[in-house]
Design an enzyme around this catalytic site. Structure first.
Site, PDB file in Angstrom:
ATOM      1  N   SER A  63      19.583  22.606  -8.177  1.00  0.00           N
ATOM      2  CA  SER A  63      18.234  22.051  -8.238  1.00  0.00           C
ATOM      3  C   SER A  63      17.807  21.949  -9.707  1.00  0.00           C
ATOM      4  O   SER A  63      18.069  20.950 -10.360  1.00  0.00           O
ATOM      5  CB  SER A  63      17.304  22.938  -7.416  1.00  0.00           C
ATOM      6  N   ASP A 115       0.816  -1.227   0.000  1.00  0.00           N
ATOM      7  CA  ASP A 115       0.000   0.000   0.000  1.00  0.00           C
ATOM      8  C   ASP A 115       0.843   1.268   0.000  1.00  0.00           C
ATOM      9  O   ASP A 115       0.289   2.364  -0.134  1.00  0.00           O
ATOM     10  CB  ASP A 115      -0.975   0.008   1.193  1.00  0.00           C
ATOM     11  N   ASP A 118      25.191  33.999  -5.927  1.00  0.00           N
ATOM     12  CA  ASP A 118      24.378  35.031  -5.278  1.00  0.00           C
ATOM     13  C   ASP A 118      25.023  35.368  -3.936  1.00  0.00           C
ATOM     14  O   ASP A 118      25.938  34.675  -3.487  1.00  0.00           O
ATOM     15  CB  ASP A 118      22.904  34.615  -5.125  1.00  0.00           C
ATOM     16  N   THR A 152      20.299  28.704 -11.679  1.00  0.00           N
ATOM     17  CA  THR A 152      21.287  29.622 -11.105  1.00  0.00           C
ATOM     18  C   THR A 152      22.668  29.406 -11.719  1.00  0.00           C
ATOM     19  O   THR A 152      23.363  30.362 -12.085  1.00  0.00           O
ATOM     20  CB  THR A 152      21.341  29.427  -9.576  1.00  0.00           C
ATOM     21  N   LYS A 170      21.601  37.972  -7.489  1.00  0.00           N
ATOM     22  CA  LYS A 170      20.434  37.552  -8.273  1.00  0.00           C
ATOM     23  C   LYS A 170      19.176  37.839  -7.469  1.00  0.00           C
ATOM     24  O   LYS A 170      19.234  38.094  -6.262  1.00  0.00           O
ATOM     25  CB  LYS A 170      20.530  36.065  -8.632  1.00  0.00           C
ATOM     26  N   ASP A 184      27.800  26.629  -4.919  1.00  0.00           N
ATOM     27  CA  ASP A 184      26.495  26.859  -4.302  1.00  0.00           C
ATOM     28  C   ASP A 184      26.220  25.691  -3.352  1.00  0.00           C
ATOM     29  O   ASP A 184      26.952  24.707  -3.345  1.00  0.00           O
ATOM     30  CB  ASP A 184      25.412  26.949  -5.394  1.00  0.00           C
TER      31      ASP A 184
END
Lengths: 291, 291
Positions: free
Chosen positions: B219, B34, B164, B223, B187, B215
């Protein structure tokens, strides 16, 4: 009082608000590209008595997390009280340590709900009522047996059959609501393989009658199929399956149930249903009785 | 001390145990049909000082839940102390309420980890160090910059570029470890659409040099692509991208990064990697320094 529907309220939020005669709002929610959930309460709730509705069907962990996020956000907005309505409570079958070293999963879920800010909890028919003792607050059980009984009216001289002894109390309640009698089977489940087998079968009582199987959950359907076969072997005229929570975890669960000769499948809306073979009963009145 | 690897330890459990010279065990885990997780600690741990390793990459909510289940099971077995090592901490970017009514997701996750029984917590490079303040216990940050610096040795006269201002501290640490200088971009991100744009660009410093972008997370890669373009426009000779956590959430993230002229992509093993274009550095030494 206001009702807020979570990402997985499955319509119960609106229905409940209508019965209670209060306002319904939907939470703002999305899933970021990486898979993390985002929750925002978009309305003013300060000082409100809030009922938040979130079922925790598949994907259970995401739906649990989203409930926790809603509870945190509501408390940060200084509501006066939060009742978490969890129609289907995930992990409620892991309510004991069946083997040494196992996690008591239901305790983890209930404690997280409590610590994230739920003062009260309403769950529709958990696997065992005792499981809710792990919620260190006011926990109530909604009983949808009257709603299921309504859907079963008109069946002539039925007999209610509990597919195992754990479901006996539920069968007795349904039998009482329908003015019918009941019987039960005894099954055993292998904790490692999950395989189910019958220890003792049904009695002569079933011969020539309409058998209504009742359980809390239909998962793979194995229990219902086993009980249906035993019922027909004992001379049942027809078999109907009813359960509170219809998980139907395999693609062919419903086909298997139909193939076992089960004429009707009746569950509630604690879990969304898509098959035309499944009749769905709204549990909202049972929840409203507990609020 | 013993190390227990959870369902998502990604090899860090073994590596950590080897560095520490202690025994490594793997938790017993499965997923029921499940979709619910099952966790069992299969060995005797009573009185032990346990380090449990569980990263919380995608599916984040399942990996968080499995960590909570492990913590509950360990405490029930009466361990003396539990340190949760969470190499990649999910929800660490939702460390503030950016808009009114939002859930403070990281608080929910950290409180659940604490309440489920972790005495201490070690996280590799969270998005903001302050986020760990929501863990009401001993929280430590593992710094894998020395490990990333080792992978970058041999690059002649590099300049470290923070894409950034939030990444500036990290860029300074990497610059120091490599004996290099640094620069940064500014940024801005639209909180609703998630779109990123450049507010101020790189300086003359980049002309003719090897630029190392650093960084915490890659993701969607947006960037890094933006920073690589700005670097080449400023006259960079080559651009290398490094980050602690490589999420690479879209199917074509790595292709987009390569297409922007980024020559090497270097991340750590806090998240599993499958692409041959990605170089992976083991963070275990940075965790061991915090135990």
């Amino acid at each position: 009082m206001i009702v807020i529907g979570g990402s997985a309220h499955n319509g119960i939020g609106q229905s409940l608000a209508k019965i209670l005669g209060v306002k319904f709002y939907e939470v703002e929610h999305k899933v970021f590209p990486d898979g993390e959930s985002y929750i925002r309460i978009p309305m003013d709730v300060m000082g409100e008595d809030v009922v938040v509705v979130q079922s925790t069907y598949y994907p259970q962990d995401k739906h649990v997390m989203e409930l926790l996020l809603m509870l945190e956000a509501l408390n940060a907005l200084m509501v006066s009280n939060v009742t978490a309505v969890v129609p289907y409570l995930a992990y409620s079958r892991q309510d004991r340590r069946f083997r040494h070293g196992e996690a008591l999963s239901i305790k983890v879920v209930l404690q997280a709900i409590r610590h994230s800010g739920a003062n009260s909890l309403v769950v529709v028919e958990p696997h065992h009522p005792d499981a809710l003792a792990h919620f260190e607050g006011d926990a109530r059980i909604a009983d949808p047996i009257p709603e299921l009984a309504s859907a079963l009216k008109g069946i002539n001289d039925p007999v209610i059959l509990a597919p195992d002894k754990g479901a006996l109390d539920r069968a007795q309640r349904l039998a009482k609501a329908l003015g019918a009698d009941y019987d039960y089977l005894e099954k055993s489940r292998d904790r490692v393989t999950g395989e189910v087998s019958l220890v003792s079968g049904p009695t002569e009582k079933l011969r020539g009658r309409s058998v209504i199987l009742v359980d809390d959950i239909i998962s793979t359907g194995g229990t219902m199929v086993l009980a249906a076969k035993a019922s027909y072997e004992a001379g049942a005229k027809e078999v109907i399956a009813t359960a509170v929570h219809g998980l139907f975890v395999s693609d062919n669960t419903i086909e298997r149930i139909k193939a076992a000769g089960i004429k009707r499948i009746i569950v509630t809306n604690t879990v969304p249903q898509t098959s035309p073979h499944v009749e769905v009963v709204d549990v909202s009145p049972s929840i409203a009785r507990k609020l």
